[in-house]
Design a protein around this motif. Structure first.
Motif, PDB file in Angstrom:
ATOM      1  N   ILE A 663       0.845  -1.198   0.000  1.00 18.47           N
ATOM      2  CA  ILE A 663       0.000   0.000   0.000  1.00 18.47           C
ATOM      3  C   ILE A 663       0.878   1.245   0.000  1.00 18.47           C
ATOM      4  CG2 ILE A 663      -1.821   1.271   1.203  1.00 18.47           C
ATOM      5  CD1 ILE A 663      -2.701  -1.269   2.527  1.00 18.47           C
ATOM      6  N   ASP A 664       0.534   2.159  -0.887  1.00 18.04           N
ATOM      7  CA  ASP A 664       1.141   3.490  -0.889  1.00 18.04           C
ATOM      8  C   ASP A 664       0.015   4.483  -0.614  1.00 18.04           C
ATOM      9  OD1 ASP A 664       2.685   5.747  -1.203  1.00 18.04           O
ATOM     10  OD2 ASP A 664       2.572   5.721  -3.392  1.00 18.04           O
ATOM     11  N   ALA A 665      -0.039   5.020   0.607  1.00 15.29           N
ATOM     12  CA  ALA A 665      -1.098   5.941   1.016  1.00 15.29           C
ATOM     13  C   ALA A 665      -0.467   7.268   1.414  1.00 15.29           C
ATOM     14  CB  ALA A 665      -1.898   5.358   2.176  1.00 15.29           C
ATOM     15  N   GLN A 666      -0.849   8.334   0.699  1.00 19.11           N
ATOM     16  CA  GLN A 666      -0.247   9.645   0.950  1.00 19.11           C
ATOM     17  C   GLN A 666      -1.322  10.721   0.980  1.00 19.11           C
ATOM     18  OE1 GLN A 666       2.776  10.641  -1.868  1.00 19.11           O
ATOM     19  NE2 GLN A 666       4.109   8.914  -1.328  1.00 19.11           N
ATOM     20  N   TYR A 667      -1.002  11.792   1.717  1.00 15.22           N
ATOM     21  CA  TYR A 667      -1.853  12.980   1.701  1.00 15.22           C
ATOM     22  C   TYR A 667      -1.489  13.788   0.465  1.00 15.22           C
ATOM     23  CZ  TYR A 667      -3.563  12.107   6.402  1.00 15.22           C
ATOM     24  OH  TYR A 667      -4.182  11.562   7.497  1.00 15.22           O
ATOM     25  N   ILE A 668      -2.484  14.024  -0.385  1.00 17.48           N
ATOM     26  CA  ILE A 668      -2.227  14.766  -1.622  1.00 17.48           C
ATOM     27  C   ILE A 668      -2.737  16.202  -1.538  1.00 17.48           C
ATOM     28  CG2 ILE A 668      -2.206  12.701  -3.057  1.00 17.48           C
ATOM     29  CD1 ILE A 668      -5.091  13.294  -3.806  1.00 17.48           C
ATOM     30  N   ARG A 669      -3.486  16.527  -0.485  1.00 15.36           N
ATOM     31  CA  ARG A 669      -3.928  17.907  -0.273  1.00 15.36           C
ATOM     32  C   ARG A 669      -4.082  18.160   1.209  1.00 15.36           C
ATOM     33  NH1 ARG A 669      -7.784  20.839   1.508  1.00 15.36           N
ATOM     34  NH2 ARG A 669      -9.013  18.984   2.018  1.00 15.36           N
ATOM     35  N   SER A 670      -3.560  19.289   1.660  1.00 19.76           N
ATOM     36  CA  SER A 670      -3.730  19.706   3.043  1.00 19.76           C
ATOM     37  C   SER A 670      -3.355  21.177   3.151  1.00 19.76           C
ATOM     38  CB  SER A 670      -2.866  18.881   3.993  1.00 19.76           C
ATOM     39  OG  SER A 670      -3.005  19.342   5.328  1.00 19.76           O
ATOM     40  N   GLU A 671      -4.067  21.888   3.983  1.00 20.09           N
ATOM     41  CA  GLU A 671      -3.730  23.284   4.223  1.00 20.09           C
ATOM     42  C   GLU A 671      -2.493  23.401   5.112  1.00 20.09           C
ATOM     43  OE1 GLU A 671      -7.121  25.291   5.732  1.00 20.09           O
ATOM     44  OE2 GLU A 671      -8.368  24.880   3.963  1.00 20.09           O
ATOM     45  N   ASP A 672      -2.097  22.292   5.716  1.00 19.93           N
ATOM     46  CA  ASP A 672      -0.894  22.271   6.547  1.00 19.93           C
ATOM     47  C   ASP A 672       0.260  21.738   5.707  1.00 19.93           C
ATOM     48  OD1 ASP A 672       1.135  21.751   8.390  1.00 19.93           O
ATOM     49  OD2 ASP A 672      -0.283  21.280   9.990  1.00 19.93           O
ATOM     50  N   SER A 673       1.260  22.547   5.489  1.00 18.37           N
ATOM     51  CA  SER A 673       2.388  22.159   4.643  1.00 18.37           C
ATOM     52  C   SER A 673       3.171  20.991   5.225  1.00 18.37           C
ATOM     53  CB  SER A 673       3.329  23.353   4.439  1.00 18.37           C
ATOM     54  OG  SER A 673       3.810  23.828   5.696  1.00 18.37           O
ATOM     55  N   ALA A 674       3.031  20.764   6.532  1.00 21.27           N
ATOM     56  CA  ALA A 674       3.752  19.659   7.167  1.00 21.27           C
ATOM     57  C   ALA A 674       3.108  18.312   6.869  1.00 21.27           C
ATOM     58  CB  ALA A 674       3.817  19.876   8.681  1.00 21.27           C
ATOM     59  N   ILE A 675       1.905  18.323   6.249  1.00 20.27           N
ATOM     60  CA  ILE A 675       1.184  17.081   6.011  1.00 20.27           C
ATOM     61  C   ILE A 675       1.200  16.671   4.542  1.00 20.27           C
ATOM     62  CG2 ILE A 675      -1.122  16.039   6.056  1.00 20.27           C
ATOM     63  CD1 ILE A 675      -1.657  17.556   8.604  1.00 20.27           C
ATOM     64  N   LYS A 676       1.054  17.614   3.631  1.00 19.66           N
ATOM     65  CA  LYS A 676       0.990  17.277   2.213  1.00 19.66           C
ATOM     66  C   LYS A 676       2.229  16.487   1.792  1.00 19.66           C
ATOM     67  CE  LYS A 676       0.345  19.233  -2.384  1.00 19.66           C
ATOM     68  NZ  LYS A 676       0.170  20.452  -3.196  1.00 19.66           N
ATOM     69  N   GLY A 677       1.994  15.343   1.145  1.00 18.86           N
ATOM     70  CA  GLY A 677       3.074  14.472   0.727  1.00 18.86           C
ATOM     71  C   GLY A 677       3.504  13.462   1.765  1.00 18.86           C
ATOM     72  N   ARG A 678       2.935  13.560   2.980  1.00 23.03           N
ATOM     73  CA  ARG A 678       3.276  12.613   4.047  1.00 23.03           C
ATOM     74  C   ARG A 678       2.473  11.310   3.897  1.00 23.03           C
ATOM     75  NH1 ARG A 678       7.858  14.262   6.897  1.00 23.03           N
ATOM     76  NH2 ARG A 678       7.726  16.497   7.298  1.00 23.03           N
ATOM     77  N   SER A 679       2.953  10.268   4.540  1.00 20.01           N
ATOM     78  CA  SER A 679       2.242   8.991   4.555  1.00 20.01           C
ATOM     79  C   SER A 679       1.045   9.080   5.493  1.00 20.01           C
ATOM     80  CB  SER A 679       3.168   7.871   5.018  1.00 20.01           C
ATOM     81  OG  SER A 679       4.237   7.694   4.114  1.00 20.01           O
ATOM     82  N   VAL A 680      -0.023   8.408   5.119  1.00 18.93           N
ATOM     83  CA  VAL A 680      -1.212   8.340   5.976  1.00 18.93           C
ATOM     84  C   VAL A 680      -0.882   7.502   7.206  1.00 18.93           C
ATOM     85  CG1 VAL A 680      -3.602   7.539   6.116  1.00 18.93           C
ATOM     86  CG2 VAL A 680      -2.761   8.622   4.027  1.00 18.93           C
TER      87      VAL A 680
END
Length: 790
Positions: A663-680
């Motif tokens: 599984i590759d699960a990532q945040y593709i949108r977030s108003e928090d720059s520390a989250i976008k691109g991070r793993s779920v």
């Protein structure tokens, strides 16, 4: 005596079982359920049955074909032939027989099973009696070993609760599945609080049905899908009694009793289980009582009515969580909390009505109600803070009252010259949760009483919910090999919150500097349309290619509307989650020695609710952290090693299974720059389970190895937090061994969990049973002895 009496009035029913092209079907099962008689067809498709004089319903099932049924009146030797079309309804009783003969406890639901449509849907069917596993402690790691993609939290060694999830969703109390028992809801509140504190005894479960994301059209708005525990049926004799007594490590005792039977038009089944143990850590003892009773009445050939009642009561002391330093230094058998307790009382009632208008049209009505409670008592503060034994404890008390009715009409009809199935259903559900939080006594006892019940210190809320829904699904067989399954579900959901809460702000010395009380009313009303479409293709015998698309939706829960936890801050603008699932896969019995299920999925999860740790804060924020996308491979393969080499027979089977999920699960949108691109959070990229099964005469043995890669506990992917609420969860690997032996009326089982004594943990708890790291159970043993009295 019955056998001798009926010999003179027994006649032969015989005939041929063929497919639509007139070709013989070998190894088809011909079955008369009422008198439990069956036969297999030979290489020419021929069968014979010896039947007593009278009228009987003869049913036939062959893998890859639509099941058939015909009535026959026996007054002399009679011929009865069957011609089976490809893939439609398969009768449940015969399917179970076939599954047990073909697999080691894992199979798939058929096109139409009971009152559900499962064509082109990712699903699994676990047949509990077909493999050895630790059913004494409801060991989910073993029970679900052959279901790919499941992440399992291990919160207690006794299996008091089930914490599983699939495809990168949160495992907490299986809240991302619509959990059911015998087809009706069993969670606290299906919409506002879909967590499952109740779990039936695995010793009484006949099979477990799992349907992934596409289940949202038939079973409600859950991204994870549907999970149904089907309990054992009444035996086809007047009385059968079973007793089992189990012993295990850390003072485990498990006493199980079941009784059931059939007399005329009445059947019954019930069980009682008592479990207790000291636990492997200090302050972790428990006592559990579970009971179930069912009464069925077959009024006539068309109408059957059933009444069911389930009861559960357990109380467990909770030793609290650990810090990262504790785990690193291997200080696992310690407890920083001796005043924390958890208590659950569950009462679940159901009435099930089945009515047969004709051989083509059936109606099922399920009405159910829940009156239950759970109480969490203790110190919820961060685990790195000492517990002051003179301070008042916090009590969180929930009272659940809900009821609902589901009606399903299943109709078979011909289109394009082939048999198709239409399922129409409706649901009404009303729930009410009464939640209070306030001070409780500072003692160490399990005293679940508020010090000020008329004016609790933290909050006092009512959470009403209401749901109306309607759905339609249709299996249309375009040809003998191709079918489509369109569906739609209409949802109307009302989620409310009414009550008072208090805001308390303290200075660094712990003194109260601000205290305010607020009254609040919230109401969220929405209507949704969920759509789905499945496509199924059978290029060869019992090999199926399938694709499916389905909308998903998850409403905000009560914890999203109001939360009072010293470790959390709640976002007041939190909103519903939505998205969709896409599946593409191949499955089936590719060869006589290979059972496989290989699929790709894409899950889009918008406005995902989660927790993050804002910069400069020690408190977690619960909010819509962003949109995530989950791409994955779920694969399962089981090899019959003896059939591969040309050997094997009915009494000896040896298989190797492998279960791999990527599984590759990532945040593709977030108003928090520390989250976008991070793993779920809570998504291991690799989940691998492999094992060996042996069935030899009365012996069943299973060895399995499980490996899960690293995962994170929050959306920012923090590696370390001194509170242990967030951080990395290291990879781990666990081995288990189970053995069962049955001889006539006697049964014994033995097993070793965590054979290699691996030191690991699967979760970081934000509240109970922590906060902090919850270490998994070290090596443990169990032994069970059983006896069938009648």
């Amino acid at each position: 005596m019955l056998s001798q009496t009926s010999v003179a009035q027994t006649y032969k029913a015989f005939g041929l079982v063929q497919n639509a092209e007139g070709e013989p079907l070998q190894e088809a099962t011909v079955f008369v359920e009422d008198i439990n008689i069956k036969a297999k067809t030979n290489s020419q498709g021929y069968y014979e049955l010896l039947l007593p004089k009278g009228t009987h319903l003869v049913e036939v099932f062959s893998l890859g074909q639509n099941a058939g049924a015909q009535s026959i009146t026996i007054e002399k030797d009679s011929e009865l032939n069957f011609s089976l079309a490809v893939y439609s309804e398969n009768l449940e009783a015969i399917e179970i027989v076939s599954a047990r003969e073909q697999t080691y406890g894992i199979s798939r639901l058929r096109t139409v099973d009971g009152f559900g449509i499962y064509e082109a849907k990712k699903n699994e069917l676990i047949v509990m009696d077909d493999f050895a596993a630790n059913k004494v402690t409801n060991n989910a790691r073993q029970v679900f070993a052959k279901v790919p993609g499941l992440n399992i939290w291990e919160s207690d060694f006794a299996g008091l609760q089930l914490d599983i999830a699939a495809r990168g969703l949160g495992p907490s109390r299986t809240a991302n599945f619509n959990t059911r028992q015998n087809g009706y809801d069993m969670s606290a509140d299906a919409l506002g609080y879909p967590e499952s504190y109740y779990l039936p005894a695995m010793q009484a479960v006949e099979r477990i049905e799992i349907v992934r994301g596409a289940a949202s059209l038939q079973y409600g708005t859950q991204f994870g899908g549907m999970l149904n525990f089907k309990l054992k049926e009444a035996p086809k004799k007047p009385v059968e009694v079973n007793l089992e007594q189990a012993f295990g490590s850390f003072g485990l005792l498990n006493s199980f009793f079941s009784a059931g039977g059939t007399s005329g038009k009445v059947d019954y089944f019930g069980y009682y289980q008592k479990r207790s143990g000291e636990g492997w850590r200090p302050n972790s003892g428990f006592n559990s009582h579970i009971a179930f009773v069912r009464l069925g009445i077959k009024a006539n050939d068309r109408l059957k009515v059933g009444f069911e009642y389930s009861f559960m009561d357990y109380m467990a002391q909770q030793p609290g969580g650990l810090t990262d330093e504790d785990f690193r230094e291997k200080r696992l058998e310690i407890s920083r909390r001796n005043r924390n307790w958890f208590n659950v009382s569950w009462n679940l009632m159901a009435n099930i009505i089945d009515y047969k208008f004709s051989d083509l049209t059936k109606l099922n009505i399920r009405s159910f109600g829940l009156i239950s409670a759970r109480d969490a008592l203790g110190n919820l503060e961060q685990i790195d803070r000492l517990d002051d034994p003179s301070s008042n404890r916090t009590l969180v008390s929930d009272q659940f009252q809900n009821y609902g009715t589901e009606a399903r009409l299943l109709h078979h009809f011909n289109i394009f010259g082939r048999k198709s199935a239409l399922l129409v259903g409706g649901r009404y559900y009303k729930g009410l949760t009464d939640r209070m939080q306030g001070d409780a006594s500072p003692t160490v006892d399990a005293d679940f009483a508020f010090l000020n019940p008329e004016n609790v210190e933290d909050f006092d809320y009512l959470f009403p919910s209401r749901n109306y829904s309607f759905f339609v699904e249709n299996v249309i067989n375009i040809s003998d090999q191709i079918s489509i399954t369109p569906g739609v579900r209409l949802e109307h959901i009302e989620t409310d919150a009414v009550g008072t809460w208090k805001q308390v702000i303290r200075n660094f010395s712990g003194d109260i500097v601000v205290e305010n009380s607020f009254y609040e009313e919230k109401s969220v009303v929405r209507s949704k349309v969920l759509k789905g479409l499945g496509l199924s293709y059978y290029p060869a015998f019992d090999v199926n290619l399938y694709a499916n698309f389905s909308d998903n939706f998850r409403s905000v829960t009560f914890s999203d509307l109001r939360l009072n936890n010293p470790n959390f801050v709640l976002d007041s603008l939190i909103k519903d989650e939505n998205g969709y699932n896409i599946d593409l896969g191949v499955r089936g019995q590719a060869f006589k020695w290979l059972n496989l299920d290989f699929s790709l999925f894409y899950l889009r999860y918008n406005d995902r609710i989660g927790v993050l740790l804002p910069a400069g804060s020690t408190l977690l924020l619960r909010t819509n952290v962003g949109d995530s996308r989950h791409i994955g491979l779920e694969s399962f393969a089981e090899f019959d090693l003896l059939k591969m080499t040309g050997g094997g027979h009915d009494e000896t089977r040896l298989s190797l299974f492998t279960n791999l999920s990527l599984i590759d699960a990532q945040y593709i949108r977030s108003e928090d720059s520390a989250i976008k691109g991070r793993s779920v959070e809570y998504v291991p990229e690799v989940m691998l389970r492999v094992g060996v099964n042996l069935n030899w005469k009365g012996f069943k043995a299973t060895y399995q190895y499980s490996h899960l890669s690293d995962q994170y506990a929050d959306a920012t992917n923090s590696v370390f937090n001194p509170t242990a609420l967030t951080g990395r969860i290291p990879s781990y690997q666990v081995m288990d061994f189970s053995l069962e032996y049955t001889y006539k009326r006697y049964k014994g089982s033995f097993g070793v969990n965590n054979l290699g004594n691996e030191l690991y943990f699967t979760r970081r708890a934000e509240a109970y049973p922590g906060p902090g790291i919850i270490p998994a159970t070290p090596r443990s043993f169990y032994l069970s002895l059983g006896l069938r009295l009648l």
